[in-house]
Scaffold this motif. Structure first.
Motif, mmCIF file in Angstrom:
data_model
loop_
_atom_site.group_PDB
_atom_site.id
_atom_site.type_symbol
_atom_site.label_atom_id
_atom_site.label_comp_id
_atom_site.label_asym_id
_atom_site.label_seq_id
_atom_site.Cartn_x
_atom_site.Cartn_y
_atom_site.Cartn_z
ATOM 1 N N VAL A 158 0.843 -1.203 0.000
ATOM 2 C CA VAL A 158 0.000 0.000 0.000
ATOM 3 C C VAL A 158 0.876 1.250 0.000
ATOM 4 O O VAL A 158 0.635 2.215 -0.752
ATOM 5 N N GLU A 159 1.918 1.234 0.805
ATOM 6 C CA GLU A 159 2.816 2.384 0.863
ATOM 7 C C GLU A 159 3.646 2.511 -0.410
ATOM 8 O O GLU A 159 3.848 3.629 -0.916
ATOM 9 N N LYS A 160 4.111 1.393 -0.928
ATOM 10 C CA LYS A 160 4.939 1.433 -2.138
ATOM 11 C C LYS A 160 4.185 2.034 -3.308
ATOM 12 O O LYS A 160 4.750 2.824 -4.090
ATOM 13 N N PHE A 161 2.919 1.652 -3.464
ATOM 14 C CA PHE A 161 2.151 2.114 -4.618
ATOM 15 C C PHE A 161 1.313 3.361 -4.311
ATOM 16 O O PHE A 161 0.602 3.854 -5.185
ATOM 17 N N GLY A 162 1.396 3.843 -3.090
ATOM 18 C CA GLY A 162 0.749 5.098 -2.737
ATOM 19 C C GLY A 162 -0.753 5.095 -2.911
ATOM 20 O O GLY A 162 -1.335 6.057 -3.414
ATOM 21 N N ILE A 163 -1.391 4.020 -2.480
ATOM 22 C CA ILE A 163 -2.842 3.921 -2.632
ATOM 23 C C ILE A 163 -3.530 4.039 -1.280
ATOM 24 O O ILE A 163 -2.943 3.741 -0.231
ATOM 25 N N ASP A 164 -4.764 4.447 -1.303
ATOM 26 C CA ASP A 164 -5.557 4.612 -0.088
ATOM 27 C C ASP A 164 -6.415 3.365 0.106
ATOM 28 O O ASP A 164 -7.621 3.359 -0.149
ATOM 29 N N ALA A 165 -5.771 2.292 0.550
ATOM 30 C CA ALA A 165 -6.472 1.027 0.759
ATOM 31 C C ALA A 165 -6.431 0.650 2.228
ATOM 32 O O ALA A 165 -5.471 0.956 2.941
ATOM 33 N N GLN A 166 -7.480 -0.025 2.670
ATOM 34 C CA GLN A 166 -7.508 -0.531 4.039
ATOM 35 C C GLN A 166 -6.662 -1.800 4.114
ATOM 36 O O GLN A 166 -6.780 -2.687 3.256
ATOM 37 N N ILE A 167 -5.842 -1.906 5.119
ATOM 38 C CA ILE A 167 -4.979 -3.067 5.303
ATOM 39 C C ILE A 167 -5.640 -4.000 6.301
ATOM 40 O O ILE A 167 -5.955 -3.605 7.430
ATOM 41 N N ILE A 168 -5.874 -5.237 5.877
ATOM 42 C CA ILE A 168 -6.572 -6.201 6.724
ATOM 43 C C ILE A 168 -5.829 -7.535 6.704
ATOM 44 O O ILE A 168 -5.069 -7.831 5.770
ATOM 45 N N THR A 169 -6.058 -8.349 7.723
ATOM 46 C CA THR A 169 -5.492 -9.702 7.769
ATOM 47 C C THR A 169 -6.575 -10.767 7.651
ATOM 48 O O THR A 169 -6.264 -11.946 7.474
ATOM 49 N N ASP A 170 -7.832 -10.373 7.759
ATOM 50 C CA ASP A 170 -8.970 -11.293 7.623
ATOM 51 C C ASP A 170 -9.731 -10.949 6.338
ATOM 52 O O ASP A 170 -10.378 -9.902 6.256
ATOM 53 N N TYR A 171 -9.648 -11.820 5.336
ATOM 54 C CA TYR A 171 -10.267 -11.506 4.048
ATOM 55 C C TYR A 171 -11.791 -11.435 4.121
ATOM 56 O O TYR A 171 -12.439 -10.850 3.246
ATOM 57 N N ASN A 172 -12.369 -12.000 5.158
ATOM 58 C CA ASN A 172 -13.829 -11.955 5.288
ATOM 59 C C ASN A 172 -14.350 -10.531 5.456
ATOM 60 O O ASN A 172 -15.503 -10.245 5.117
ATOM 61 N N ILE A 173 -13.519 -9.648 5.966
ATOM 62 C CA ILE A 173 -13.928 -8.243 6.079
ATOM 63 C C ILE A 173 -14.237 -7.689 4.695
ATOM 64 O O ILE A 173 -15.256 -7.004 4.491
ATOM 65 N N ALA A 174 -13.390 -8.002 3.728
ATOM 66 C CA ALA A 174 -13.619 -7.541 2.355
ATOM 67 C C ALA A 174 -14.810 -8.249 1.719
ATOM 68 O O ALA A 174 -15.612 -7.627 1.020
ATOM 69 N N LEU A 175 -14.947 -9.547 1.988
ATOM 70 C CA LEU A 175 -16.047 -10.298 1.381
ATOM 71 C C LEU A 175 -17.397 -9.845 1.911
ATOM 72 O O LEU A 175 -18.415 -9.949 1.212
ATOM 73 N N ASN A 176 -17.412 -9.342 3.112
ATOM 74 C CA ASN A 176 -18.669 -8.873 3.711
ATOM 75 C C ASN A 176 -19.001 -7.429 3.353
ATOM 76 O O ASN A 176 -20.054 -6.916 3.760
ATOM 77 N N ASP A 177 -18.140 -6.797 2.594
ATOM 78 C CA ASP A 177 -18.360 -5.411 2.196
ATOM 79 C C ASP A 177 -19.131 -5.387 0.874
ATOM 80 O O ASP A 177 -18.610 -5.816 -0.157
ATOM 81 N N PRO A 178 -20.360 -4.884 0.864
ATOM 82 C CA PRO A 178 -21.158 -4.891 -0.371
ATOM 83 C C PRO A 178 -20.580 -4.011 -1.477
ATOM 84 O O PRO A 178 -20.933 -4.187 -2.644
ATOM 85 N N GLU A 179 -19.698 -3.091 -1.125
ATOM 86 C CA GLU A 179 -19.089 -2.256 -2.157
ATOM 87 C C GLU A 179 -18.095 -3.022 -3.017
ATOM 88 O O GLU A 179 -17.856 -2.677 -4.172
ATOM 89 N N VAL A 180 -17.510 -4.067 -2.462
ATOM 90 C CA VAL A 180 -16.515 -4.861 -3.188
ATOM 91 C C VAL A 180 -17.224 -5.791 -4.158
ATOM 92 O O VAL A 180 -18.046 -6.617 -3.763
ATOM 93 N N ASP A 181 -16.911 -5.652 -5.451
ATOM 94 C CA ASP A 181 -17.549 -6.520 -6.441
ATOM 95 C C ASP A 181 -16.603 -7.582 -6.984
ATOM 96 O O ASP A 181 -17.040 -8.580 -7.553
ATOM 97 N N THR A 182 -15.293 -7.392 -6.790
ATOM 98 C CA THR A 182 -14.315 -8.290 -7.394
ATOM 99 C C THR A 182 -13.113 -8.444 -6.477
ATOM 100 O O THR A 182 -12.694 -7.478 -5.841
ATOM 101 N N VAL A 183 -12.569 -9.677 -6.433
ATOM 102 C CA VAL A 183 -11.362 -9.898 -5.636
ATOM 103 C C VAL A 183 -10.296 -10.583 -6.482
ATOM 104 O O VAL A 183 -10.608 -11.353 -7.404
ATOM 105 N N TRP A 184 -9.060 -10.272 -6.166
ATOM 106 C CA TRP A 184 -7.897 -10.969 -6.736
ATOM 107 C C TRP A 184 -7.377 -11.918 -5.671
ATOM 108 O O TRP A 184 -7.026 -11.481 -4.566
ATOM 109 N N VAL A 185 -7.337 -13.215 -5.972
ATOM 110 C CA VAL A 185 -6.840 -14.221 -5.035
ATOM 111 C C VAL A 185 -5.403 -14.546 -5.429
ATOM 112 O O VAL A 185 -5.150 -15.249 -6.415
ATOM 113 N N LEU A 186 -4.451 -14.045 -4.641
ATOM 114 C CA LEU A 186 -3.028 -14.160 -4.959
ATOM 115 C C LEU A 186 -2.285 -14.851 -3.825
ATOM 116 O O LEU A 186 -1.142 -14.539 -3.529
ATOM 117 N N THR A 187 -2.946 -15.804 -3.228
ATOM 118 C CA THR A 187 -2.420 -16.555 -2.091
ATOM 119 C C THR A 187 -1.576 -17.730 -2.570
ATOM 120 O O THR A 187 -1.546 -18.041 -3.767
#
Length: 352
Positions: free
Chosen positions: A45-74
């Protein structure tokens, strides 16, 4: 359409490929960067200078109705769980290669995407490499005539990645050089020759070069920061050789993470009765016209294939039209990997 996305997994493929691509796109808002290691996500996030929330539990993102797409890079073993959870949460998914650790689970992922009516693409990025695109069109245009055989080599000198870590632990990776490098080469071949259907496979795999990890000598090691030579595991293949019959062409396979030949051989030969070509993996190719015996070296720009891949995925979501990297078009490659591993394990040819 502006897409609000979450990136789940902030390791090398995120850092070197998808973050650089996605931050170039105007129709993307990266809302979440997720990794089990908080600092990994924070660094990106810091390297690319973006305003993103940093999380360790992906379910937070999955439960967000604003999120329509995810990249799974695990890591490979987590592709299935994270992707299935994301699809059930109503998200479109771009999942890195391989689909997951075996064909059966890959089919479940494809079925879930269809059930949920969501796009599920797989990151076999070479389908967006300009050389591959040109060769695929040349095949369709009949430049090769009948492609009867393809030879591929993905052999390297002493380069087992992350020895003792996730790359060499089958429960996490699903395999070694075949699933790590082989998926790129074999999927590329199936794509270029026209989505060939498999008939039989025969394969042998070896794990010879680092049986004693502490004595393994190397000149370079990709993902060296993940190695665990003292206490880790190495139960995957470091060499593979195989023979594949399809309804279009036969394929010879030779791959090595590590070999005692000081040379890297990364190429694919397409042999047709009218013409043939050698593709230097990741670069240009040479085509020989069988009627004139003239050999021509390709000279073209090679755009960022990850950018092309990610951009086309978003277009596919907007249009509702499945593109070349949709899981339905990739599943045969995973079937091939499973069959090759089964042949090696059972010591016999496998009919499909």
């Amino acid at each position: 359409m502006k897409h609000t996305i979450a990136i789940i997994g902030c390791g090398r493929i995120a850092r070197d490929a998808h973050f650089p691509a996605l931050t170039k796109l105007d129709n993307v808002h990266i809302k979440y960067a997720c990794d089990l290691i908080f600092e990994k996500a924070q660094d990106l996030v810091e390297k690319f200078g973006i305003d993103a929330q940093i999380i360790t539990d992906y379910n937070i993102a999955l439960n967000d109705p604003e999120v329509d797409t995810v990249w799974v890079l695990t890591p490979n073993f987590a592709h299935y769980t994270v992707t299935m959870d994301a699809l059930r949460a109503g998200k479109n998914v771009m999942c890195e290669k391989p689909i997951t650790v075996n064909y059966e689970l890959s089919c479940e992922m494809a079925a879930e995407a269809e059930k949920q009516g969501k796009m599920l693409n797989i990151g076999v990025c070479n389908r967006y490499h300009r050389s591959v695109e040109i060769l695929e069109k040349m095949v369709r245009d009949g430049k090769f005539g009948n492609i009867y055989h393809v030879v591929c080599s993905f052999r390297s000198f002493r380069s087992i990645p992350g020895l003792g870590g996730a790359f060499t632990t089958k429960s996490q990776s699903g395999g070694g050089v075949l699933i790590d490098w082989g998926i790129h080469f074999l999927d590329l071949i199936l794509y270029v020759i026209g989505n060939a259907k498999l008939k039989t496979v025969s394969c042998d795999t070896y794990s010879e070069m680092a049986k004693d990890m502490k004595s393994y000598v190397y000149k370079s090691m990709w993902a060296e920061d993940t190695k665990d030579i003292e206490n880790g595991t190495n139960d995957v293949d470091d060499y593979v050789t195989g023979y594949v019959r399809t309804d279009k062409a036969s394929i010879s396979v030779n791959g090595a993470w590590a070999q005692n030949v000081e040379q890297n051989d990364m190429w694919i030969d397409f042999l047709g009765n009218r013409g043939g070509a050698r593709l230097n993996y990741g670069g240009q190719f040479k085509f020989t016209d069988g009627s004139t015996l003239e050999t021509t070296a390709s000279e073209h720009d090679i755009p960022d294939m990850y950018l092309c891949e990610d951009e086309d995925f978003l277009r596919s979501i907007d249009s509702g039209v499945k593109n070349r990297n949709n899981i339905e078009n990739i599943i045969e490659s995973m079937k091939l990997l499973d069959a090759l591993y089964k042949s090696a394990e059972e010591g016999r040819e496998i009919a499909l």
